[in-house]
Structures are given as structure tokens and as C-alpha cells.
Scaffold this motif. Structure first.
Motif, PDB file in Angstrom:
ATOM      1  N   CYS A 186       0.830  -1.196   0.000  1.00  0.00           N
ATOM      2  CA  CYS A 186       0.000   0.000   0.000  1.00  0.00           C
ATOM      3  C   CYS A 186       0.873   1.257   0.000  1.00  0.00           C
ATOM      4  CB  CYS A 186      -0.904  -0.042   1.223  1.00  0.00           C
ATOM      5  SG  CYS A 186      -2.349   1.003   1.077  1.00  0.00           S
ATOM      6  N   GLN A 187       1.896   1.233   0.804  1.00  0.00           N
ATOM      7  CA  GLN A 187       2.810   2.375   0.850  1.00  0.00           C
ATOM      8  C   GLN A 187       3.570   2.533  -0.457  1.00  0.00           C
ATOM      9  OE1 GLN A 187       4.921   1.205   4.386  1.00  0.00           O
ATOM     10  NE2 GLN A 187       3.955   2.826   5.614  1.00  0.00           N
ATOM     11  N   SER A 188       3.929   1.412  -1.055  1.00  0.00           N
ATOM     12  CA  SER A 188       4.702   1.536  -2.283  1.00  0.00           C
ATOM     13  C   SER A 188       3.805   2.026  -3.418  1.00  0.00           C
ATOM     14  CB  SER A 188       5.455   0.246  -2.592  1.00  0.00           C
ATOM     15  OG  SER A 188       4.862  -0.448  -3.637  1.00  0.00           O
ATOM     16  N   GLU A 189       2.528   1.704  -3.326  1.00  0.00           N
ATOM     17  CA  GLU A 189       1.590   2.266  -4.298  1.00  0.00           C
ATOM     18  C   GLU A 189       1.460   3.775  -4.094  1.00  0.00           C
ATOM     19  OE1 GLU A 189       0.303   1.294  -6.957  1.00  0.00           O
ATOM     20  OE2 GLU A 189      -1.269   2.772  -7.320  1.00  0.00           O
ATOM     21  N   LEU A 190       1.429   4.189  -2.855  1.00  0.00           N
ATOM     22  CA  LEU A 190       1.368   5.624  -2.557  1.00  0.00           C
ATOM     23  C   LEU A 190       2.594   6.330  -3.137  1.00  0.00           C
ATOM     24  CD1 LEU A 190      -0.014   8.008  -1.092  1.00  0.00           C
ATOM     25  CD2 LEU A 190       1.220   7.338   0.982  1.00  0.00           C
ATOM     26  N   GLU A 191       3.748   5.727  -2.980  1.00  0.00           N
ATOM     27  CA  GLU A 191       4.969   6.299  -3.563  1.00  0.00           C
ATOM     28  C   GLU A 191       4.856   6.404  -5.077  1.00  0.00           C
ATOM     29  OE1 GLU A 191       7.314   7.798  -1.918  1.00  0.00           O
ATOM     30  OE2 GLU A 191       6.302   7.201  -0.071  1.00  0.00           O
ATOM     31  N   ARG A 192       4.270   5.371  -5.678  1.00  0.00           N
ATOM     32  CA  ARG A 192       4.101   5.401  -7.127  1.00  0.00           C
ATOM     33  C   ARG A 192       3.233   6.577  -7.544  1.00  0.00           C
ATOM     34  NH1 ARG A 192       0.898   4.130 -11.221  1.00  0.00           N
ATOM     35  NH2 ARG A 192      -0.829   3.457  -9.917  1.00  0.00           N
ATOM     36  N   LEU A 193       2.188   6.852  -6.776  1.00  0.00           N
ATOM     37  CA  LEU A 193       1.325   7.991  -7.088  1.00  0.00           C
ATOM     38  C   LEU A 193       2.124   9.296  -7.039  1.00  0.00           C
ATOM     39  CD1 LEU A 193      -1.895   7.012  -5.088  1.00  0.00           C
ATOM     40  CD2 LEU A 193      -1.459   6.716  -7.526  1.00  0.00           C
ATOM     41  N   TYR A 194       2.963   9.406  -6.017  1.00  0.00           N
ATOM     42  CA  TYR A 194       3.816  10.596  -5.929  1.00  0.00           C
ATOM     43  C   TYR A 194       4.739  10.700  -7.144  1.00  0.00           C
ATOM     44  CZ  TYR A 194       2.520  11.925  -1.132  1.00  0.00           C
ATOM     45  OH  TYR A 194       1.838  12.360  -0.013  1.00  0.00           O
ATOM     46  N   LEU A 195       5.277   9.570  -7.567  1.00  0.00           N
ATOM     47  CA  LEU A 195       6.165   9.581  -8.732  1.00  0.00           C
ATOM     48  C   LEU A 195       5.436  10.023 -10.003  1.00  0.00           C
ATOM     49  CD1 LEU A 195       8.329   6.363  -8.232  1.00  0.00           C
ATOM     50  CD2 LEU A 195       9.039   8.741  -7.962  1.00  0.00           C
ATOM     51  N   CYS A 196       4.216   9.555 -10.154  1.00  0.00           N
ATOM     52  CA  CYS A 196       3.421   9.963 -11.318  1.00  0.00           C
ATOM     53  C   CYS A 196       3.222  11.470 -11.326  1.00  0.00           C
ATOM     54  CB  CYS A 196       2.066   9.260 -11.323  1.00  0.00           C
ATOM     55  SG  CYS A 196       2.158   7.516 -11.733  1.00  0.00           S
ATOM     56  N   ILE A 197       2.922  12.003 -10.156  1.00  0.00           N
ATOM     57  CA  ILE A 197       2.703  13.450 -10.048  1.00  0.00           C
ATOM     58  C   ILE A 197       4.003  14.209 -10.330  1.00  0.00           C
ATOM     59  CG2 ILE A 197       2.246  15.305  -8.396  1.00  0.00           C
ATOM     60  CD1 ILE A 197       0.035  13.532  -7.228  1.00  0.00           C
ATOM     61  N   LYS A 198       5.079  13.692  -9.777  1.00  0.00           N
ATOM     62  CA  LYS A 198       6.381  14.319 -10.026  1.00  0.00           C
ATOM     63  C   LYS A 198       6.692  14.347 -11.532  1.00  0.00           C
ATOM     64  CE  LYS A 198      10.277  11.916  -9.343  1.00  0.00           C
ATOM     65  NZ  LYS A 198      10.787  11.974 -10.729  1.00  0.00           N
ATOM     66  N   ASP A 199       6.451  13.222 -12.201  1.00  0.00           N
ATOM     67  CA  ASP A 199       6.733  13.160 -13.629  1.00  0.00           C
ATOM     68  C   ASP A 199       5.809  14.078 -14.421  1.00  0.00           C
ATOM     69  OD1 ASP A 199       8.806  11.412 -13.183  1.00  0.00           O
ATOM     70  OD2 ASP A 199       7.639   9.606 -13.613  1.00  0.00           O
ATOM     71  N   ALA A 200       4.571  14.187 -13.968  1.00  0.00           N
ATOM     72  CA  ALA A 200       3.635  15.101 -14.630  1.00  0.00           C
ATOM     73  C   ALA A 200       4.140  16.535 -14.498  1.00  0.00           C
ATOM     74  CB  ALA A 200       2.249  14.961 -14.028  1.00  0.00           C
ATOM     75  N   GLN A 201       4.646  16.859 -13.326  1.00  0.00           N
ATOM     76  CA  GLN A 201       5.207  18.200 -13.128  1.00  0.00           C
ATOM     77  C   GLN A 201       6.440  18.399 -14.002  1.00  0.00           C
ATOM     78  OE1 GLN A 201       5.660  18.079  -8.869  1.00  0.00           O
ATOM     79  NE2 GLN A 201       3.632  18.985  -8.500  1.00  0.00           N
ATOM     80  N   ALA A 202       7.277  17.373 -14.060  1.00  0.00           N
ATOM     81  CA  ALA A 202       8.492  17.453 -14.878  1.00  0.00           C
ATOM     82  C   ALA A 202       8.139  17.681 -16.347  1.00  0.00           C
ATOM     83  CB  ALA A 202       9.319  16.180 -14.718  1.00  0.00           C
ATOM     84  N   MET A 203       7.036  17.111 -16.770  1.00  0.00           N
ATOM     85  CA  MET A 203       6.608  17.290 -18.166  1.00  0.00           C
ATOM     86  C   MET A 203       5.922  18.647 -18.341  1.00  0.00           C
ATOM     87  SD  MET A 203       6.727  14.273 -20.198  1.00  0.00           S
ATOM     88  CE  MET A 203       6.680  12.496 -19.956  1.00  0.00           C
ATOM     89  N   GLY A 204       5.665  19.313 -17.235  1.00  0.00           N
ATOM     90  CA  GLY A 204       5.071  20.641 -17.328  1.00  0.00           C
ATOM     91  C   GLY A 204       3.561  20.665 -17.244  1.00  0.00           C
ATOM     92  N   LEU A 205       2.954  19.536 -16.923  1.00  0.00           N
ATOM     93  CA  LEU A 205       1.494  19.528 -16.798  1.00  0.00           C
ATOM     94  C   LEU A 205       1.082  20.285 -15.541  1.00  0.00           C
ATOM     95  CD1 LEU A 205      -1.154  18.422 -18.028  1.00  0.00           C
ATOM     96  CD2 LEU A 205      -0.984  16.523 -16.431  1.00  0.00           C
ATOM     97  N   ARG A 206       0.153  21.191 -15.704  1.00  0.00           N
ATOM     98  CA  ARG A 206      -0.325  21.981 -14.568  1.00  0.00           C
ATOM     99  C   ARG A 206      -1.769  21.634 -14.240  1.00  0.00           C
ATOM    100  NH1 ARG A 206       3.818  22.035 -13.383  1.00  0.00           N
ATOM    101  NH2 ARG A 206       5.520  23.361 -14.056  1.00  0.00           N
TER     102      ARG A 206
END
Lengths: 111, 111
Positions: free
Chosen positions: A84-104
Motif C-alpha cells: 500500500c505504501q509503495s503504491e502511494l509512492e508510485r502515485l507521488y512519482l506519477c505526479i512528479k513526472d507530470a510536473q516534470a513534463m510541465g502539466l499543470r
DNA sequence: TTTTATAATATCGTTAAATGATATCATTTA
DNA sequence: TAAATGATATCATTTAACGATATTATAAAA
């Protein structure tokens, strides 16, 4: 979903597992808790629910700790909590990558 | 996945759509961008990639803007951008609900 | 003590998604 | 013109979601 089972949890899987992080529950209580916490956004019907409980028990993400009549109460295991925690981390990573791509985020949903 | 198609995007769907928010790309370039931005965590093989491009084009999330030989370049549409943003919002909601349930990130992954 | 209702769990059948493997086709290079 | 490369396309299999429905245990009502 997907081929590589359990590496990334689906939304249903995540919420069901998440519910048990609060403490032991039976299936129906878990489903009600999910609907309440998500303010109605996530609704897990019986088919999805019991399919997932069976799978999680098999994977030892949860374990049955009591049976009263038909009511089966499960408790999350260390392994399940980690998943469950590692899934939560994955969600954070997705958001981080979205930010890196410039999605607002859109304005009206901000904050 | 799932019955209710496209309501929640899978990780593959999200990343493929996300790639196009940077600007027009062909499939292969999208796949390389995803692998780079996610630091190797997300890898979209050709089967997944072209299956998704076909689906996204059908749903008008992307549109083809040029064909050079075999190379087909696509651009994200307003509808596609909205879908991508709304998936981002969903990710935030999942995290919010995880916090509401009391799930904490593990120490070594914190910050 | 039989019904009847209710709570909880279980299963079926269908649709959709992921993906390895492989094939196809256009362009460039030898 | 043959070979290599780049890019896309498709097939077949496995897994997931979930509406609908069935089953079963307890509690309540008759």
C-alpha cells in the motif's frame, strides 16, 4: 488489468487495501469506509470487493482473523502495508513526472 | 482493467497522454521521452504504445498532424489535455484519501 | 418454531487493458 | 539492390473490473 500483476495497484485495489490500514474490517465495512472517505467518488461493488479480498488473502496482503457467521474479518499484514505504501509512492512519482513534463493543474481545481 | 473505459487512466495511458502535453511527437519518441522522464521506471513497449495511440486517436485525445514515411506525428487535443489533467486530479484525490486514512509514507522515501 | 427480512459473502459471464512476440513497411546506408 | 534500421501494426494470452445474481447465516416477525 494488466500482465504484471500487483506491481502497480489499480484504484480499486489501492482503496481496498488502504481501508484495512485503519484496522481490521469485514468486506462490507471496508466498502462503506471507502465510499465515505472518498466522498462517494470510489464505490466498490461486491464482485470487485470479494474478488480482491480473495486475491489479497492469497498474496498474504491481508489475513482472516475471525469468522462470525458469514462475517469474515481481515487484518492487513506487513506485506500488505508495504504494498500500500509503495503504491502511494508510485502515485507521488506519477505526479512528479507530470510536473516534470510541465502539466499543470487546472485553475478551478487548484490548491 | 476496467469496464468504465477511460474514466480513470491506467499508468500506461497516463504517461502516453502526458508525453504529448510537451508537444507533437511520434510514437517512438513518446515512448523514449516517457522512459527518460520516469528515469526508467515506466517503459511502454510497442504493443501497448500503438494500441493506446489508436485508442486515443479514436477518442480524439490526440490527432495525427503529419505522416512522413512510416512516422506518424500526433498532437494532443483540448479533450486529451483535459483527460490528462483530470487524471492528475484523481491522483491527488487518491493521495488525499490515503492521508485521510492515516497512511504515512515510509521514512526512507520521505520528502 | 416456521417464515421473512436482512446482512454478508460468493460466483458467473462479459468487456477491457497490458504486453511479449512477431510481422510489416518505409527509409537510409552499404 | 541488398541489408540494416526505424517506426508502426497486429496477434494471442493473461489479468482486471464489475453488473447481475445466487448463496448462506443471523435476526426479526409472525
Amino acid at each position: 488489468m494488466p500482465k504484471k500483476s500487483m506491481e502497480t495497484l489499480t484504484e480499486s485495489m489501492f482503496y481496498v487495501l488502504l481501508a484495512f490500514t485503519r484496522g481490521p474490517l469485514c468486506g462490507t465495512d471496508a466498502s462503506e469506509l471507502i465510499e465515505k472517505v472518498s466522498e462517494g467518488r470510489v464505490c466498490i461493488g461486491p464482485a470487485t470487493l470479494y474478488t480482491l479480498l480473495a486475491k489479497f488473502e492469497k498474496e498474504k496482503y491481508i489475513k482472516e482473523i475471525s469468522v462470525e457467521g458469514r462475517r469474515r474479518t481481515y487484518e492487513i499484514t506487513e506485506k500488505g502495508l508495504k504494498a500500500c505504501q509503495s503504491e502511494l509512492e508510485r502515485l507521488y512519482l506519477c505526479i512528479k513526472d507530470a510536473q516534470a513534463m510541465g502539466l499543470r493543474r487546472t485553475c478551478d481545481e487548484e490548491r
